[in-house]
Design a protein around this motif. Structure first.
Motif, PDB file in Angstrom:
ATOM      1  N   VAL A 224      46.081  49.382  44.707  1.00 50.94           N
ATOM      2  CA  VAL A 224      46.130  49.144  43.295  1.00 50.94           C
ATOM      3  C   VAL A 224      45.217  49.899  42.442  1.00 50.94           C
ATOM      4  N   LEU A 225      44.123  49.989  42.852  1.00 57.40           N
ATOM      5  CA  LEU A 225      43.017  50.545  42.120  1.00 57.40           C
ATOM      6  C   LEU A 225      43.288  52.128  42.039  1.00 57.40           C
ATOM      7  N   TYR A 226      43.627  52.890  43.212  1.00 64.27           N
ATOM      8  CA  TYR A 226      43.798  53.996  43.259  1.00 64.27           C
ATOM      9  C   TYR A 226      45.137  54.462  42.390  1.00 64.27           C
ATOM     10  N   SER A 227      46.218  53.839  42.605  1.00 69.65           N
ATOM     11  CA  SER A 227      47.211  54.010  41.787  1.00 69.65           C
ATOM     12  C   SER A 227      47.132  53.952  40.255  1.00 69.65           C
ATOM     13  N   MET A 228      46.558  52.628  39.861  1.00 70.24           N
ATOM     14  CA  MET A 228      46.517  52.347  38.501  1.00 70.24           C
ATOM     15  C   MET A 228      45.169  52.747  37.789  1.00 70.24           C
ATOM     16  N   ALA A 229      44.001  52.699  38.727  1.00 68.08           N
ATOM     17  CA  ALA A 229      42.870  52.932  38.009  1.00 68.08           C
ATOM     18  C   ALA A 229      42.314  51.754  37.303  1.00 68.08           C
ATOM     19  N   GLN A 230      43.162  50.784  37.178  1.00 68.35           N
ATOM     20  CA  GLN A 230      42.845  49.476  36.609  1.00 68.35           C
ATOM     21  C   GLN A 230      43.345  48.488  37.398  1.00 68.35           C
ATOM     22  N   MET A 231      42.859  46.901  36.995  1.00 64.87           N
ATOM     23  CA  MET A 231      43.519  46.067  37.636  1.00 64.87           C
ATOM     24  C   MET A 231      44.028  45.122  36.555  1.00 64.87           C
ATOM     25  N   THR A 232      45.409  45.216  36.237  1.00 64.68           N
ATOM     26  CA  THR A 232      45.922  44.465  35.119  1.00 64.68           C
ATOM     27  C   THR A 232      46.132  43.051  35.578  1.00 64.68           C
ATOM     28  N   GLY A 233      46.605  42.250  34.805  1.00 64.74           N
ATOM     29  CA  GLY A 233      46.899  40.862  35.162  1.00 64.74           C
ATOM     30  C   GLY A 233      48.031  40.688  36.008  1.00 64.74           C
ATOM     31  N   ARG A 234      49.137  41.682  36.151  1.00 59.86           N
ATOM     32  CA  ARG A 234      50.127  41.655  36.916  1.00 59.86           C
ATOM     33  C   ARG A 234      49.780  42.094  38.355  1.00 59.86           C
ATOM     34  N   ARG A 236      46.696  41.312  39.655  1.00 65.17           N
ATOM     35  CA  ARG A 236      46.068  40.465  39.998  1.00 65.17           C
ATOM     36  C   ARG A 236      46.939  39.307  40.393  1.00 65.17           C
ATOM     37  N   LYS A 237      48.180  39.094  39.662  1.00 65.37           N
ATOM     38  CA  LYS A 237      48.946  37.981  40.299  1.00 65.37           C
ATOM     39  C   LYS A 237      49.575  38.456  41.444  1.00 65.37           C
ATOM     40  N   LEU A 238      50.054  39.612  41.948  1.00 72.20           N
ATOM     41  CA  LEU A 238      50.538  40.058  42.958  1.00 72.20           C
ATOM     42  C   LEU A 238      49.839  39.815  44.170  1.00 72.20           C
ATOM     43  N   ILE A 239      48.361  40.317  43.994  1.00 71.66           N
ATOM     44  CA  ILE A 239      47.421  39.982  44.880  1.00 71.66           C
ATOM     45  C   ILE A 239      47.291  38.793  45.413  1.00 71.66           C
ATOM     46  N   GLN A 240      47.024  37.811  44.359  1.00 74.62           N
ATOM     47  CA  GLN A 240      46.709  36.424  44.697  1.00 74.62           C
ATOM     48  C   GLN A 240      48.259  35.819  45.350  1.00 74.62           C
ATOM     49  N   THR A 241      49.372  36.375  44.821  1.00 75.68           N
ATOM     50  CA  THR A 241      50.591  35.766  45.485  1.00 75.68           C
ATOM     51  C   THR A 241      50.894  36.219  47.120  1.00 75.68           C
ATOM     52  N   VAL A 242      50.479  37.525  47.362  1.00 75.51           N
ATOM     53  CA  VAL A 242      50.354  38.098  48.609  1.00 75.51           C
ATOM     54  C   VAL A 242      49.134  37.128  49.661  1.00 75.51           C
TER      55      VAL A 242
END
Length: 292
Positions: A224-234, A236-242
């Motif tokens: 996520v960090l490499y592809s987006m260069a940032q961590m948005t709420g969306r 973060r929600k995905l990571i928490q879901t996983v």
């Protein structure tokens, strides 16, 4: 329900003094087999639900990685369905036609018990390996590597066949008289190999899966960090879901199979003074967890 203790009951019982007889005097076989039939039916329904095709509701195109593990879930459910079917058939025949403890000369009951136990053990072992394959698959995909479905199938179907055959051949051949053992050393040579082939694999998956899932979550965060260069709420929600999904998979696996480990520990640490009621209670817990 791939329980090596019950598999020893398939042996002949030429005398009335062995430990299996002592356990059976406290054991209501009709009630146990009824619980087996109910729980295995629920397990089959759950497995069929997992096998049925469904729409892909992944969060976005970018995260369709997770739907690529669907085939593994289906094969895991197939193995679980066949294991539950084996439990149901064995319990139904035990309750109505066959003896759970074959007596001397009753070869038909011995053969039925041995074959049904082998069937159940084989397919439950397959579910353990498919559970491990899913964790490996997620680690590879989230690390931007390809999975290896052919290797998964070879491991999941061939290894259980080898382990099941090895453990049960030593237990039953040549005369299915594993209860005629006169010492702990003879029991170790005849009975322990089947416990080892069953529980070593189970424990390996228990240890490996949490490690793989933690590593997979970290790979996802890095991606996520490499592809987006940032961590948005969306994201973060995905990571928490996983993370929650992986935690629940581990939790269910542990809840289902820790009673088997406890049963094995009690048996081999208290060989000469078995806590019969504790072991019977664990058997009921194990069979009630089939549907998970």
């Amino acid at each position: 329900m791939a329980d090596p203790t019950l598999q020893t009951f398939c042996c002949h019982h030429a005398n009335r003094t062995d430990k299996a007889i002592a356990i059976m005097q406290e054991f209501n076989t009709d009630a146990y087999n009824t619980v087996c039939m109910i729980s295995s039916t629920m397990g089959m329904i759950g497995a069929i639900y997992q096998i049925l095709p469904r729409e892909d509701f992944t969060i976005s195109q970018r995260w369709r990685t997770f739907s690529r593990g669907r085939d593994i879930i289906v094969w895991l459910a197939v193995a679980d369905l066949l294991a539950s079917l084996g439990v149901f058939v064995r319990a139904a025949l035990w309750r109505n036609f066959k003896s759970i403890m074959p007596m001397e000369g009753d070869m038909s009951s011995v053969i039925f018990c041995a074959l049904s136990s082998a069937w159940i053990q084989y397919f439950y072992m397959a579910t353990w390996i498919w559970t491990l394959c899913y964790a490996v698959h997620m680690k590879l995909l989230l690390g931007d590597k390809n999975g290896h479905p052919i290797y998964y199938h070879i491991l999941a179907w061939v290894l259980p066949a080898i382990l099941t055959s090895f453990g049960l051949i030593i237990l039953y051949i040549p005369n299915a008289n594993c209860h005629s053992l006169t010492s702990l050393s003879s029991a170790i040579l005849r009975i322990l190999p089947n416990y080892c082939t069953t529980y070593v694999l189970l424990v390996i998956v228990m240890i490996a899966n949490p490690i793989l899932y933690i590593a997979s979550t970290r790979d996802l965060e890095t991606a996520v960090l490499y592809s987006m260069a940032q961590m948005t709420g969306r994201e973060r929600k995905l990571i928490q879901t996983v993370r929650l999904k992986f935690a629940l998979i581990n939790l269910v696996y542990y809840v289902c199979w820790i009673p088997n480990i406890i049963n094995g520990i009690l048996l081999w640490t208290l060989w000469f003074k078995l806590p019969i009621m504790a072991i019977i209670t664990l058997w009921y817990i194990m069979v009630c967890l089939i549907f998970l």
